[in-house]
Design a protein around this motif. Structure first.
Motif, PDB file in Angstrom:
ATOM      1  N   ASN A  46      39.947  35.022  34.391  1.00 26.17           N
ATOM      2  CA  ASN A  46      39.344  36.248  34.886  1.00 26.17           C
ATOM      3  C   ASN A  46      37.951  35.953  35.426  1.00 26.17           C
ATOM      4  OD1 ASN A  46      37.290  36.604  32.605  1.00 26.17           O
ATOM      5  ND2 ASN A  46      39.217  36.617  31.446  1.00 26.17           N
ATOM      6  N   ARG A  47      37.345  36.948  36.028  1.00 29.63           N
ATOM      7  CA  ARG A  47      36.058  36.732  36.701  1.00 29.63           C
ATOM      8  C   ARG A  47      34.947  36.346  35.740  1.00 29.63           C
ATOM      9  NH1 ARG A  47      35.361  42.034  40.380  1.00 29.63           N
ATOM     10  NH2 ARG A  47      36.546  42.929  38.672  1.00 29.63           N
ATOM     11  N   LEU A  48      34.886  37.005  34.588  1.00 32.48           N
ATOM     12  CA  LEU A  48      33.780  36.755  33.674  1.00 32.48           C
ATOM     13  C   LEU A  48      33.833  35.345  33.099  1.00 32.48           C
ATOM     14  CD1 LEU A  48      31.294  37.757  32.200  1.00 32.48           C
ATOM     15  CD2 LEU A  48      32.792  38.685  30.404  1.00 32.48           C
ATOM     16  N   SER A  49      35.013  34.935  32.606  1.00 33.90           N
ATOM     17  CA  SER A  49      35.121  33.586  32.049  1.00 33.90           C
ATOM     18  C   SER A  49      34.915  32.538  33.136  1.00 33.90           C
ATOM     19  CB  SER A  49      36.477  33.393  31.371  1.00 33.90           C
ATOM     20  OG  SER A  49      37.531  33.502  32.305  1.00 33.90           O
ATOM     21  N   ALA A  50      35.368  32.823  34.368  1.00 38.14           N
ATOM     22  CA  ALA A  50      35.169  31.889  35.478  1.00 38.14           C
ATOM     23  C   ALA A  50      33.676  31.756  35.794  1.00 38.14           C
ATOM     24  CB  ALA A  50      35.935  32.358  36.705  1.00 38.14           C
ATOM     25  N   PHE A  51      32.960  32.881  35.789  1.00 33.85           N
ATOM     26  CA  PHE A  51      31.512  32.852  36.055  1.00 33.85           C
ATOM     27  C   PHE A  51      30.784  32.018  35.000  1.00 33.85           C
ATOM     28  CE2 PHE A  51      27.303  34.588  35.170  1.00 33.85           C
ATOM     29  CZ  PHE A  51      26.698  34.527  36.422  1.00 33.85           C
ATOM     30  N   LEU A  52      31.104  32.260  33.733  1.00 31.85           N
ATOM     31  CA  LEU A  52      30.429  31.537  32.648  1.00 31.85           C
ATOM     32  C   LEU A  52      30.792  30.048  32.680  1.00 31.85           C
ATOM     33  CD1 LEU A  52      30.889  34.109  29.737  1.00 31.85           C
ATOM     34  CD2 LEU A  52      28.818  33.671  31.078  1.00 31.85           C
ATOM     35  N   ALA A  53      32.037  29.745  33.009  1.00 21.86           N
ATOM     36  CA  ALA A  53      32.447  28.342  33.100  1.00 21.86           C
ATOM     37  C   ALA A  53      31.710  27.645  34.234  1.00 21.86           C
ATOM     38  CB  ALA A  53      33.948  28.241  33.309  1.00 21.86           C
ATOM     39  N   LEU A  82      41.454  33.334  45.060  1.00 21.24           N
ATOM     40  CA  LEU A  82      40.109  33.226  45.631  1.00 21.24           C
ATOM     41  C   LEU A  82      39.069  33.956  44.795  1.00 21.24           C
ATOM     42  CD1 LEU A  82      38.363  32.251  47.979  1.00 21.24           C
ATOM     43  CD2 LEU A  82      38.977  34.338  49.224  1.00 21.24           C
ATOM     44  N   MET A  83      39.437  35.084  44.186  1.00 19.03           N
ATOM     45  CA  MET A  83      38.447  35.888  43.465  1.00 19.03           C
ATOM     46  C   MET A  83      37.811  35.133  42.282  1.00 19.03           C
ATOM     47  SD  MET A  83      38.710  39.808  42.072  1.00 19.03           S
ATOM     48  CE  MET A  83      39.993  39.467  40.870  1.00 19.03           C
ATOM     49  N   LEU A 297      31.941  43.161  43.397  1.00 21.37           N
ATOM     50  CA  LEU A 297      32.540  43.302  44.724  1.00 21.37           C
ATOM     51  C   LEU A 297      33.455  42.139  45.086  1.00 21.37           C
ATOM     52  CD1 LEU A 297      29.319  44.447  46.663  1.00 21.37           C
ATOM     53  CD2 LEU A 297      31.097  45.905  45.678  1.00 21.37           C
ATOM     54  N   LEU A 298      33.748  41.268  44.125  1.00 23.48           N
ATOM     55  CA  LEU A 298      34.529  40.078  44.442  1.00 23.48           C
ATOM     56  C   LEU A 298      35.937  40.414  44.929  1.00 23.48           C
ATOM     57  CD1 LEU A 298      33.546  37.549  41.630  1.00 23.48           C
ATOM     58  CD2 LEU A 298      32.855  37.555  44.028  1.00 23.48           C
ATOM     59  N   PRO A 300      37.144  43.179  46.842  1.00 21.92           N
ATOM     60  CA  PRO A 300      37.157  43.452  48.293  1.00 21.92           C
ATOM     61  C   PRO A 300      36.576  42.304  49.114  1.00 21.92           C
ATOM     62  CG  PRO A 300      35.539  44.831  47.144  1.00 21.92           C
ATOM     63  CD  PRO A 300      36.382  44.183  46.107  1.00 21.92           C
ATOM     64  N   TYR A 301      35.607  41.571  48.536  1.00 21.44           N
ATOM     65  CA  TYR A 301      35.017  40.452  49.268  1.00 21.44           C
ATOM     66  C   TYR A 301      36.050  39.345  49.509  1.00 21.44           C
ATOM     67  CZ  TYR A 301      31.532  36.892  50.533  1.00 21.44           C
ATOM     68  OH  TYR A 301      30.799  35.929  51.187  1.00 21.44           O
ATOM     69  N   SER A 302      36.863  39.046  48.502  1.00 18.85           N
ATOM     70  CA  SER A 302      37.898  38.025  48.671  1.00 18.85           C
ATOM     71  C   SER A 302      38.952  38.484  49.677  1.00 18.85           C
ATOM     72  CB  SER A 302      38.543  37.686  47.325  1.00 18.85           C
ATOM     73  OG  SER A 302      39.160  38.826  46.758  1.00 18.85           O
ATOM     74  N   ARG A 303      39.282  39.773  49.656  1.00 24.82           N
ATOM     75  CA  ARG A 303      40.254  40.282  50.638  1.00 24.82           C
ATOM     76  C   ARG A 303      39.691  40.218  52.056  1.00 24.82           C
ATOM     77  NH1 ARG A 303      41.255  43.856  46.282  1.00 24.82           N
ATOM     78  NH2 ARG A 303      39.802  45.414  47.120  1.00 24.82           N
ATOM     79  N   PHE A 304      38.388  40.455  52.184  1.00 26.39           N
ATOM     80  CA  PHE A 304      37.721  40.347  53.489  1.00 26.39           C
ATOM     81  C   PHE A 304      37.797  38.909  54.000  1.00 26.39           C
ATOM     82  CE2 PHE A 304      33.672  39.055  55.501  1.00 26.39           C
ATOM     83  CZ  PHE A 304      33.792  39.751  56.709  1.00 26.39           C
ATOM     84  N   LEU A 305      37.535  37.933  53.125  1.00 28.25           N
ATOM     85  CA  LEU A 305      37.595  36.532  53.528  1.00 28.25           C
ATOM     86  C   LEU A 305      39.012  36.129  53.912  1.00 28.25           C
ATOM     87  CD1 LEU A 305      35.271  34.972  50.799  1.00 28.25           C
ATOM     88  CD2 LEU A 305      34.760  35.180  53.234  1.00 28.25           C
ATOM     89  N   GLU A 306      40.000  36.637  53.171  1.00 31.53           N
ATOM     90  CA  GLU A 306      41.387  36.318  53.490  1.00 31.53           C
ATOM     91  C   GLU A 306      41.805  36.921  54.831  1.00 31.53           C
ATOM     92  OE1 GLU A 306      43.313  37.890  50.089  1.00 31.53           O
ATOM     93  OE2 GLU A 306      42.870  36.155  48.810  1.00 31.53           O
TER      94      GLU A 306
END
Length: 553
Positions: A46-53, A82-83, A297-298, A300-306
């Motif tokens: 998930n986003r939080l564990s990925a950020f901390l890692a 991607l997120m 915002l990750l 919608p941001y990832s969908r924008f990049l895709e």
């Protein structure tokens, strides 16, 4: 003349700073590289564990680029979306600021002790990990020493008239400072080193606070430029999503910070009167704000990049390497992972060749033989690309485990390529000879050959799995399969001779061809076993040097 010597000395201390940073990074990678990669891969749920890692791994490695390469490898393989990959990069950007925060304090007095301790560990301890950690302590000592010497050197020249004129002109144009910071960081490949240099300049009053902040903005953008320019040799736009996404959020943050540079400078100066500490605080503040803004915002941001970087349909060229990323060679564990994935493509190609060879023994179709022979060129091309890629990695950057894995990948690809040569040069010509002469195997003989080919394909699949898992139990099973295969060949040969004694015409006409095919299939199986089982058994001490019984004294 004095200023010229001072600039040369400054360049030398900057080089020492870069080298110290490099030693810390490579030392940590050699000591903990595989564990860091495993930890990072398991944290991408998930986003939080990925950020901390991302924050933790980058704080240890001192390189957001190295972390980014690992995550890019996961994303390229479809192991992570991607997120969470973008979340890792947000954490990595914050992680690079932690070492700057530590070094912003006056810790230069620890430099000699760190170097001494590191040298003792490096030279005296026989443990590979302790040896690598010695490099880390030496690198930290060199960083502290370089910073201290830069501070001492800059103090006498801060009043130089020429330098004041140049810096005074530059300091009035923050946009120039930002561009200069981008270029220098791109050239140095290290935002940590550049920010530490800016701290030294600010501490000695050589650049004013506003210019120092602009330089830091440029450094934060510049460190995201390299992965975009050098991150991958793949021309698929989708492979650029992660580095471009990381660059875009830093550019947006930089533009906002540049527009608000006057109030930001005022606030940062009031918070800490020490110019060096102010630079370190703004560096952390800048990355934390970007993380806080973009984290929710990750999605919608990832969908924008895709959307703006759609996946391109891959060219139909199976001989073209897919996973050999040149930029990954700076991080050996990532490079070896890519080479391993490419090696599995050889296994898939060899399996296709074996299936084609099997069909050529069962059907009277010359087209199957010609199509199968063309696959050997693809096998040779991929093997050559993997060998060139692996041998171009700097051996000094490889740990003992990395060297072992590199040799295993080379052995695997070499044996598969040689197995393909046996199919191309021996097995398929024999199949073509059968068609040319209009020969037909006996029903029993053909069944024996096809059964051995099926067994050969099964062994190849086992070898491919073993190549990735390196499980000793599977290695023993595959090695024992070589004995079973030899027994099966002997049984088929005995059965063939038994049919010859009956005087059957179909057996007599194909006798030599049948025996040649049995030897070819056995040789292919030997290459398959040597490709995957022998390296594992040799490492565990289960591989005998010879099958010959030692004579007694």
């Amino acid at each position: 003349m004095v200023v010229s010597f001072a600039l040369i000395n400054l360049a030398g201390y900057v080089a020492l700073l870069l080298w110290g940073t490099h030693m810390v990074q490579t030392g940590v990678q050699r000591a903990f590289g595989p564990h860091l990669r495993t930890f990072l891969g398991s944290a991408l749920r998930n986003r939080l564990s990925a950020f901390l890692a991302g924050l933790g791994v980058t704080a240890v490695l001192q390189s957001s680029t190295a972390t980014g390469l690992m995550v890019t490898g996961f994303a390229a393989g479809g192991l992570v979306s991607l997120m969470p990959a973008l979340a890792v990069m947000l954490g990595a950007n914050v992680g690079t600021t932690l070492i700057v925060q530590v070094l912003s304090f006056d810790v230069a007095a620890f430099a000699p002790g760190l170097i001494l301790f590191g040298v003792v560990m490096f030279r005296r301890d026989s443990s590979t990990r302790m040896h690598d950690l010695g490099r880390v302590f030496i690198g930290l000592g060199l960083i502290l020493m370089a910073l201290h010497q830069m501070l001492t050197l800059m103090a006498p020249i801060e009043d130089a008239p020429g330098l004041k004129v140049v810096l005074g002109a530059v300091s009035t144009l923050p946009i120039i400072d930002v561009l200069f910071g981008i270029i220098v960081t791109w050239a140095f490949h290290s935002s940590v080193a550049v920010v530490l240099l800016i701290m030294s300049l600010a501490t000695n009053g050589i650049v004013p606070p506003e210019a120092a902040i602009a330089f830091v903005i440029g450094a934060n953008i510049g460190t995201a430029v390299n992965p975009v320019l050098e991150g991958t040799t793949n021309d698929d736009p989708a492979s650029k999503r992660l580095p471009i996404g990381n660059l875009l959020n830093r550019i947006l943050g930089g533009l906002v910070a540049l527009a608000l540079i006057d109030p930001i400078t005022s606030v940062m100066t009031r918070l800490d009167g020490d110019a060096g500490r102010m630079v370190a605080d703004f560096h952390t503040f800048f990355n934390l704000v970007i993380a806080l803004v973009f984290f929710p915002l990750l999605g919608p941001y990832s969908r924008f990049l895709e959307k703006i970087l759609p996946e391109r349909a891959k060219a139909d060229d199976p001989a073209r390497p897919i996973y050999l990323d040149n930029a990954a060679k700076e991080t050996p564990i990532v490079a070896l992972g890519g080479a391993s994935r490419e090696a599995l493509r050889l296994a898939d190609m060899l399996e296709t060749m074996l299936r084609g060879a099997r069909e050529s023994l069962a059907k009277d179709d010359r087209r199957i033989i010609s199509e199968t022979k063309r696959l050997d060129d693809i096998l040779d091309s991929l093997n050559t690309a993997i060998k060139a890629y692996l041998t171009s990695i700097d051996p000094d950057e490889l740990s003992e485990a990395d060297h072992r894995r590199l040799n295993e990948v080379l052995a695997f690809t070499m044996n598969l390529e040689q197995a393909g040569d046996v199919v191309d040069n021996n097995l398929l010509p024999h199949a073509a000879k059968r068609l040319k002469r209009g020969l037909t195997f006996s029903k029993e003989g053909q069944a024996e050959l096809l059964a051995l080919m099926d067994r050969l394909i099964a062994n190849l699949r086992t070898a491919a799995s073993l190549f990735m898992t390196e499980d000793p139990r599977a290695a023993r099973l595959l090695a024992e399969e070589k004995v079973a295969f030899r027994d099966a060949e002997n049984a088929a040969t005995s059965a063939h001779f038994a049919r010859l004694r009956t005087g059957r015409l179909d057996t007599t006409e194909t006798s030599a061809l049948h025996l040649d095919l049995l030897r070819d299939i056995k040789l292919i199986n030997s290459h398959i076993v040597a490709a995957a089982a022998y390296p594992v058994l040799e490492r565990t001490g289960d591989l005998l040097p010879s099958r010959i019984v030692a004579s007694g004294e």
